[in-house]
Design an enzyme around this catalytic site. Sequence first.
Site, PDB file in Angstrom:
ATOM      1  N   PRO A  78       6.775  -8.070  -1.927  1.00  0.00           N
ATOM      2  CA  PRO A  78       5.842  -8.650  -0.955  1.00  0.00           C
ATOM      3  C   PRO A  78       4.823  -7.626  -0.469  1.00  0.00           C
ATOM      4  CG  PRO A  78       8.001  -8.264   0.042  1.00  0.00           C
ATOM      5  CD  PRO A  78       8.151  -8.015  -1.420  1.00  0.00           C
ATOM      6  N   SER A 107       4.661 -12.485   0.692  1.00  0.00           N
ATOM      7  CA  SER A 107       4.793 -11.769   1.951  1.00  0.00           C
ATOM      8  C   SER A 107       4.834 -12.721   3.141  1.00  0.00           C
ATOM      9  CB  SER A 107       3.629 -10.792   2.120  1.00  0.00           C
ATOM     10  OG  SER A 107       3.614 -10.245   3.422  1.00  0.00           O
ATOM     11  N   ARG A 165       0.914   4.847  11.251  1.00  0.00           N
ATOM     12  CA  ARG A 165       0.179   5.075  10.002  1.00  0.00           C
ATOM     13  C   ARG A 165      -1.137   5.764  10.352  1.00  0.00           C
ATOM     14  NH1 ARG A 165       1.482  -1.108   8.156  1.00  0.00           N
ATOM     15  NH2 ARG A 165       3.752  -0.834   8.087  1.00  0.00           N
ATOM     16  N   HIS A 277      10.460   0.383   2.990  1.00  0.00           N
ATOM     17  CA  HIS A 277       9.150  -0.212   3.248  1.00  0.00           C
ATOM     18  C   HIS A 277       8.021   0.614   2.618  1.00  0.00           C
ATOM     19  CE1 HIS A 277       8.023  -3.803   5.601  1.00  0.00           C
ATOM     20  NE2 HIS A 277       6.812  -3.301   5.583  1.00  0.00           N
ATOM     21  N   ARG A 280       6.098   3.271   4.650  1.00  0.00           N
ATOM     22  CA  ARG A 280       5.063   2.856   5.596  1.00  0.00           C
ATOM     23  C   ARG A 280       5.556   2.776   7.038  1.00  0.00           C
ATOM     24  NH1 ARG A 280       0.590   0.606   3.623  1.00  0.00           N
ATOM     25  NH2 ARG A 280       0.388  -0.978   5.266  1.00  0.00           N
ATOM     26  N   GLY A 310       8.103   3.516  -4.672  1.00  0.00           N
ATOM     27  CA  GLY A 310       7.766   4.604  -5.581  1.00  0.00           C
ATOM     28  C   GLY A 310       7.613   4.220  -7.034  1.00  0.00           C
ATOM     29  N   ARG A 312       5.866   3.380 -10.167  1.00  0.00           N
ATOM     30  CA  ARG A 312       4.510   3.479 -10.715  1.00  0.00           C
ATOM     31  C   ARG A 312       4.502   3.460 -12.241  1.00  0.00           C
ATOM     32  NH1 ARG A 312       4.400   2.793  -6.136  1.00  0.00           N
ATOM     33  NH2 ARG A 312       3.198   3.829  -4.496  1.00  0.00           N
ATOM     34  N   GLY A 331       5.303  -3.169  -5.467  1.00  0.00           N
ATOM     35  CA  GLY A 331       4.311  -3.784  -4.600  1.00  0.00           C
ATOM     36  C   GLY A 331       2.914  -3.251  -4.807  1.00  0.00           C
TER      37      GLY A 331
END
Length: 401
Positions: A78, A107, A165, A277, A280, A310, A312, A331
């Site tokens: 999400p 989401s 953030r 998360h 974040r 993580g 990628r 995500g």
Amino acid sequence: MRRVISISDLREHARRRLPKILFDWIDGGAGDERGLRENEAAFDAYRFLPRYMLDVSQRTQRKALFGKTYASPFGIAPTGYAGLFRPGADLMLAQAAEQAGIPFIMSGTSVSSIEDAAKLAPNSFWYQLYAAADVEITRHLIGRAERAGCQVLVVTIDIPIAGKRERDLRNGFEFPLRMTPRLAWDGLCHPAWTLAYLRTGGLPVMQNWALYAPPGSSAIEVAEFANTHAYCVQTWEHLKLFRDLWPGKLVVKGVMHPHDATMAMRLGADGIYVSNHGGRQYDRSVAAPSVLPILREIVGPDMPLMMDGGVRRGSDIFAALCLGADFVFAGRPTLYGVAAHGSWGAEQAITILRDELGNLMGQIGCLDLEQGNLGLFLVSMMKAQAQLASAMFPEIRQEGL
């Protein structure tokens, strides 16, 4: 587009297209962003030990989860406010997942509606529940997901309060997005996004929340109303209620501690979803991949264990499976893709991860992800010699070699 060959390429294309304030919201993490970086670094700590002289011409990525077989062992995690980065992005992601035969988790802060996404992804649609402060709204959201044919309800528990953030604070990011001189200039420097934003009427309405806001609310007012229900108190009593209300498969997302995994299982969770998360929420989180072996031991071999954070590369997906995950979600990769290139970008992100995973399986001699102990392919760079001695040599002795 022909030069898009990796997720990092899609990330760079998204950076070029989006105003800085929006790209940083997607790309950034909490605090000094250690948590974000260490999710990726956790995968870097592992290497693969290949087996050769095998016929690798026939390989399959198919993976079963909750009685359904998906075309690959990963899905779309999400990602909130996707429709702000490209009009219709939530539906593009849903359709890309359906076409690829993988799950899509919508989401709880999506722009498009549960009903519209479920129509496009009848075989792939999952819904992320962010509980509302008003329990009646939560009840109604759960009922809507059930009526729409949602496959799995994903209850997210890892946002008790807002994270710090710093990119967003420095950029002045807030949702609903409000026009300021700084944002106007940023928009002028990124005309492709700005034209699409203006052409579709500006700030999009959060359609799932529009039903609950006061009648006649504008897009800004709907977003403000939704914000009043963010970061509401959740306890295990709430999970009991959600379990009673939801008749289908229920997954608890955001689990990092063994105690939380045990509690979720006791209260009837059908799956455990490991996540911090995406780095974040807070800066000093344990990396999500690192807790997979611990939680696999806690939940046992039969409880579905999922993770995100993580991812990628296709090799990250395989490493997570070796560490004990049954399924992996990504995500940012698909969000970079859809923000940069719309439907094609979402599809390309899936294709990149799928191709990299398939190539790796061929390189190391893994024919089927449902085969025995995938952990035998994995070696920790921190304990490589010890692992080779304790894990690989006994296997050889058992084979009588």
